[in-house]
Motif scaffolding. Structure first.
Motif, mmCIF file in Angstrom:
data_model
loop_
_atom_site.group_PDB
_atom_site.id
_atom_site.type_symbol
_atom_site.label_atom_id
_atom_site.label_comp_id
_atom_site.label_asym_id
_atom_site.label_seq_id
_atom_site.Cartn_x
_atom_site.Cartn_y
_atom_site.Cartn_z
ATOM 1 N N GLY A 28 0.955 -1.115 -0.113
ATOM 2 C CA GLY A 28 0.030 -0.070 0.150
ATOM 3 C C GLY A 28 0.833 1.258 0.127
ATOM 4 N N TRP A 29 0.393 2.492 0.125
ATOM 5 C CA TRP A 29 1.011 3.430 0.264
ATOM 6 C C TRP A 29 2.485 3.792 1.238
ATOM 7 N N SER A 53 -2.403 -7.114 -6.744
ATOM 8 C CA SER A 53 -2.148 -5.915 -7.236
ATOM 9 C C SER A 53 -1.448 -4.873 -6.097
ATOM 10 N N GLY A 55 -0.926 -1.210 -4.219
ATOM 11 C CA GLY A 55 -1.911 0.105 -3.631
ATOM 12 C C GLY A 55 -2.778 -0.350 -2.499
ATOM 13 N N SER A 58 -5.717 1.823 -1.824
ATOM 14 C CA SER A 58 -5.842 2.665 -3.216
ATOM 15 C C SER A 58 -6.015 1.692 -4.323
ATOM 16 N N SER A 59 -6.017 0.436 -4.197
ATOM 17 C CA SER A 59 -5.798 -0.157 -5.417
ATOM 18 C C SER A 59 -6.851 -0.121 -6.298
ATOM 19 N N THR A 69 -10.727 4.070 -8.492
ATOM 20 C CA THR A 69 -10.185 3.734 -7.245
ATOM 21 C C THR A 69 -11.518 3.679 -6.170
ATOM 22 N N LYS A 73 -8.108 8.339 -2.773
ATOM 23 C CA LYS A 73 -7.934 8.768 -4.312
ATOM 24 C C LYS A 73 -7.630 10.256 -4.245
ATOM 25 N N PHE A 220 -4.323 6.091 -10.368
ATOM 26 C CA PHE A 220 -2.748 5.598 -9.844
ATOM 27 C C PHE A 220 -2.312 4.551 -10.517
ATOM 28 N N GLU A 221 -2.942 3.829 -11.610
ATOM 29 C CA GLU A 221 -2.411 2.830 -12.412
ATOM 30 C C GLU A 221 -1.074 3.005 -12.779
ATOM 31 N N PHE A 224 1.705 3.301 -10.221
ATOM 32 C CA PHE A 224 1.952 1.702 -9.773
ATOM 33 C C PHE A 224 2.764 0.932 -10.568
#
Ligand SMILES: Cc1cc2nc3c(=O)[nH]c(=O)nc-3n(C[C@H](O)[C@H](O)[C@H](O)COP(=O)(O)OP(=O)(O)OC[C@H]3O[C@@H](n4cnc5c(N)ncnc54)[C@H](O)[C@@H]3O)c2cc1C
Length: 457
Positions: A28-29, A53, A55, A58-59, A69, A73, A220-221, A224
């Motif tokens: 995560g963040w 995945s 995030g 926030s994924s 998200t 976000k 965010f993708e 990432f």
């Protein structure tokens, strides 16, 4: 990095002054930030996450053919650490999101908007008893004036809280301000009611209230993706055990995607997971730290994002905060120009009892009927797509005398090498706070290898 990561360059038996290799548990963040700060200092990093995945909360998820998200976000203009990270990875651009939100008062929608926020807040304060106006105004002056007062661990908030006997927020502000301004903040940012969040911890909420919000236009993708190109990332990998003993952590044992048990060794292990997940891993070697972390509370929440065939909100009012007693806490347009996409959040005490029993479909339908009196377009709108998620531990609400607890945790871990713990419980629940906390922890070990951990105050 392979499963067996050796501590290269380290004389036998002697831990290095500066780590050369690190394992970060959690993608995560908090984990991404820790990995980023470590990598910038030349440390070879591997990030491990049990999900498929990056995030964490926030994924991303697909809504039709676009990425959305479900969790965190919105990015404040004062998120300096996060923005440096995005810039270094070539991410962006940001688009204005605003803090536009309305609530129903005396049958009318009252709106606080990013553009006229001061006027909106002043409107609330006009109906607030003078004692609370003075209290609120003093706090906002602190938060505007000093960067450290925007985050958890603010010395001023800690002092203020002590002077009042460490009350919960409902013991400090009267009912009007609580319902008008304070509860929307605590439910939105902590999933907590005002009687469940303590005064010392309120700085992080005000830090967010007094910011202006944007979101990444492409989500965010891409970030990432760029991040994963800079460090080794192992997804679908659950960390089950810390290796080493109370005096030194030497790595982790994981359950890999294939089901096999593997070992990762490194100079430094960073736990960047929610407090309870850290507690579970620390219990065998650091039971006292685990007991402290167990006291940190998280509250559940669910989010439904629904795309309709027509705009539901209008330009002037793009979000609504529902009154106490409502299971849907807030609903808002996904973006400034996405008024046909509604993000419903179910958090706070009334939502908790229904989050387990009701389906996401049921929750959305009930939320639509609550939206209809204020935004009649929802009654005609047809649903095109829906995505949803619920988290048992959505929002951190910290603990009683939380800054003291963090100090105890750091003191207890002070003598143990090769281990850092960070997360949303250190500086606050915002994405920026996750970055700040991770940076402070990394600085304490890599830039300051003599071992002094940063003080909370
Ligand atoms: C609905 C919602 C809306 C929000 N809105 C905003 C917002 O607009 N702006 C903002 O700034 N903040 C927002 N937040 C807060 C923000 O999203 C979170 O504080 C932040 O994402 C927390 O990141 P984290 O890395 O600390 O934890 P997480 O995101 O929970 O990451 C922890 C990771 O660790 C992994 N993990 C846990 N245990 C293990 C294990 N044993 N082995 C391997 N992996 C493990 C998990 O899979 C997870 O990916 C929101 C949060 C929610 C829930």
């Amino acid at each position: 990095m392979t499963a067996e990561t050796s501590r290269r360059g380290t004389p036998a038996g002697l831990p290095p002054a500066r780590p050369a290799t690190a394992i970060v548990v959690g993608g995560g963040w908090s984990g991404i930030a820790a990995a980023w700060y470590l990598r910038r200092r030349g440390v070879q990093v591997t990030v491990l996450d049990e999900q498929n995945s990056l995030g964490g909360r926030s994924s991303g998820e697909k809504l039709g053919d676009r990425n959305v998200t479900l969790g965190g976000k919105n990015i404040g203009t004062r998120y300096t650490e996060f923005r440096s990270f995005v810039q270094e990875l070539g991410g962006g651009p940001f688009e204005h999101f605003g803090i536009n939100s309305s609530r129903v008062e005396d049958g009318r929608l009252r709106t606080v908007d990013g553009q006229s926020r001061a006027a909106g807040i002043a409107g609330f304060l006009r109906r607030t008893p003078p004692r609370d106006v003075v209290r609120f105004w003093r706090m906002t002056r602190w938060v505007r004036g000093d960067d450290q007062d925007r985050f958890l661990g603010s010395p001023r908030f800690r002092q203020l809280s002590r002077a009042h006997g460490d009350p919960a927020i409902d013991g400090y502000f009267g009912r009007y301000l609580q319902n008008a301004l304070v509860r929307p903040m605590t439910v939105r940012m902590n999933g907590a009611e005002p009687d469940e969040l303590h005064l010392a911890d309120f700085s992080a909420n005000l830090g967010m209230l007094l910011d202006r919000f944007e979101q990444l236009t492409e989500g965010f993708e891409p970030v990432f993706g760029e991040f994963a190109a800079t460090v080794s990332v192992q997804l679908g990998t659950r960390v089950e055990e810390l290796l080493g003993d109370g005096s030194r952590t030497t790595g982790v044992r994981v359950r890999a995607r294939s089901g096999s048990s593997e070992t990762y060794l490194a100079d430094l292990t960073v736990l960047a997971v929610p407090a309870s997940a850290s507690a579970a891993l620390l219990r065998p070697c650091h039971p006292e730290v685990a007991a402290e972390l167990d006291q940190i509370r998280y509250f559940p929440a669910a989010v439904v994002i629904a795309e309709y065939d027509r705009p539901v909100f209008d330009v002037a009012a793009r979000a609504i905060f529902f009154p106490p007693g409502s299971e849907v806490s807030n609903a808002g347009a996904y973006g400034r120009d996405d008024r046909h996409i509604v993000r419903y959040t179910f958090s706070g005490r009334p939502a908790r009892r229904n989050l387990v029993s009701a389906s996401m479909e049921e929750l959305r339908v009930r939320a639509e009927s609550q939206l209809a009196p204020h935004f009649p377009a929802i009654a005609q709108a047809r649903l095109r797509h829906q995505v949803s998620r619920r988290w048992q531990q959505a929002f951190c609400a910290y603990s009683r005398r939380h800054p003291d607890r963090l100090e105890r945790i750091d003191k207890l871990l002070g003598g143990s090498g090769g281990l850092l713990v960070t997360g949303d419980y250190r500086r606050g629940t915002s994405i920026e706070a996750c970055f700040r906390a991770a940076r402070e922890q990394v600085v304490s070990v890599v830039d300051n290898p003599s071992g002094r951990r940063p003080a909370v105050t």
